[in-house]
Motif scaffolding. Structure first.
Motif, PDB file in Angstrom:
ATOM      1  N   PRO A  10       0.837  -1.215   0.000  1.00  0.00           N
ATOM      2  CA  PRO A  10       0.000   0.000   0.000  1.00  0.00           C
ATOM      3  C   PRO A  10       0.865   1.255   0.000  1.00  0.00           C
ATOM      4  N   ARG A  11       0.376   2.287  -0.641  1.00  0.00           N
ATOM      5  CA  ARG A  11       1.128   3.538  -0.760  1.00  0.00           C
ATOM      6  C   ARG A  11       1.440   4.152   0.608  1.00  0.00           C
ATOM      7  N   GLU A  12       0.532   3.986   1.562  1.00  0.00           N
ATOM      8  CA  GLU A  12       0.761   4.565   2.893  1.00  0.00           C
ATOM      9  C   GLU A  12       1.985   3.936   3.564  1.00  0.00           C
ATOM     10  N   LYS A  13       2.144   2.612   3.408  1.00  0.00           N
ATOM     11  CA  LYS A  13       3.301   1.931   4.000  1.00  0.00           C
ATOM     12  C   LYS A  13       4.598   2.417   3.367  1.00  0.00           C
ATOM     13  N   ILE A  14       4.588   2.620   2.060  1.00  0.00           N
ATOM     14  CA  ILE A  14       5.792   3.081   1.359  1.00  0.00           C
ATOM     15  C   ILE A  14       6.171   4.477   1.836  1.00  0.00           C
ATOM     16  N   GLU A  16       5.396   5.844   4.660  1.00  0.00           N
ATOM     17  CA  GLU A  16       5.845   5.732   6.058  1.00  0.00           C
ATOM     18  C   GLU A  16       7.305   5.263   6.130  1.00  0.00           C
ATOM     19  N   LYS A  17       7.665   4.247   5.332  1.00  0.00           N
ATOM     20  CA  LYS A  17       9.047   3.745   5.320  1.00  0.00           C
ATOM     21  C   LYS A  17      10.004   4.810   4.778  1.00  0.00           C
ATOM     22  N   GLN A  18       9.590   5.532   3.745  1.00  0.00           N
ATOM     23  CA  GLN A  18      10.445   6.576   3.177  1.00  0.00           C
ATOM     24  C   GLN A  18      10.733   7.651   4.220  1.00  0.00           C
ATOM     25  N   LYS A  19       9.716   8.073   4.952  1.00  0.00           N
ATOM     26  CA  LYS A  19       9.921   9.085   5.991  1.00  0.00           C
ATOM     27  C   LYS A  19      10.871   8.565   7.056  1.00  0.00           C
ATOM     28  N   TYR A  20      10.709   7.291   7.439  1.00  0.00           N
ATOM     29  CA  TYR A  20      11.572   6.696   8.466  1.00  0.00           C
ATOM     30  C   TYR A  20      13.021   6.684   8.011  1.00  0.00           C
ATOM     31  N   PHE A  21      13.273   6.202   6.802  1.00  0.00           N
ATOM     32  CA  PHE A  21      14.650   6.075   6.331  1.00  0.00           C
ATOM     33  C   PHE A  21      15.281   7.418   5.985  1.00  0.00           C
ATOM     34  N   GLN A  22      14.493   8.393   5.580  1.00  0.00           N
ATOM     35  CA  GLN A  22      15.052   9.694   5.229  1.00  0.00           C
ATOM     36  C   GLN A  22      15.408  10.527   6.461  1.00  0.00           C
ATOM     37  N   ASN A  23      14.824  10.214   7.606  1.00  0.00           N
ATOM     38  CA  ASN A  23      15.056  11.022   8.800  1.00  0.00           C
ATOM     39  C   ASN A  23      16.098  10.443   9.743  1.00  0.00           C
ATOM     40  N   ILE A  24      16.635   9.267   9.440  1.00  0.00           N
ATOM     41  CA  ILE A  24      17.648   8.676  10.320  1.00  0.00           C
ATOM     42  C   ILE A  24      18.988   9.356  10.038  1.00  0.00           C
ATOM     43  N   PRO A  25      19.692   9.824  11.079  1.00  0.00           N
ATOM     44  CA  PRO A  25      20.969  10.523  10.850  1.00  0.00           C
ATOM     45  C   PRO A  25      22.164   9.582  10.752  1.00  0.00           C
ATOM     46  N   LYS A  26      21.996   8.419  10.120  1.00  0.00           N
ATOM     47  CA  LYS A  26      23.105   7.488   9.932  1.00  0.00           C
ATOM     48  C   LYS A  26      23.462   7.429   8.460  1.00  0.00           C
ATOM     49  N   HIS A  27      24.534   6.706   8.159  1.00  0.00           N
ATOM     50  CA  HIS A  27      24.878   6.505   6.766  1.00  0.00           C
ATOM     51  C   HIS A  27      23.819   5.652   6.085  1.00  0.00           C
TER      52      HIS A  27
END
Length: 69
Positions: A10-14, A16-27
């Protein structure tokens, strides 16, 4: 082309995952859950093992241990 395939996720899950991965301050390569194991621990273990075996080989060669007659 009226019969489109449904998306895999579902588009909502995608989003949500994009926001999670884009906001992590790691490599980028350390953002997943088990990425530290695959990209840090395994190569470090391989490097340590190879350095140990190279050192043991040099030690054995310098003392003449394990020579075939």
């Amino acid at each position: 082309m009226s019969d489109l395939e449904p998306p895999f996720r579902p588009r909502e899950k995608i989003v949500e995952k994009q926001k999670y991965f884009q906001n992590i301050p790691k490599h980028t390569y350390l953002k997943g859950r088990f990425d530290k194991v695959t990209s840090v621990a395994i190569p470090a273990a391989l490097a340590a093992t190879s350095l140990f075996l190279i050192g043991r080989g040099i030690y054995n060669m310098s003392l003449g241990i394990g020579k075939k007659d």
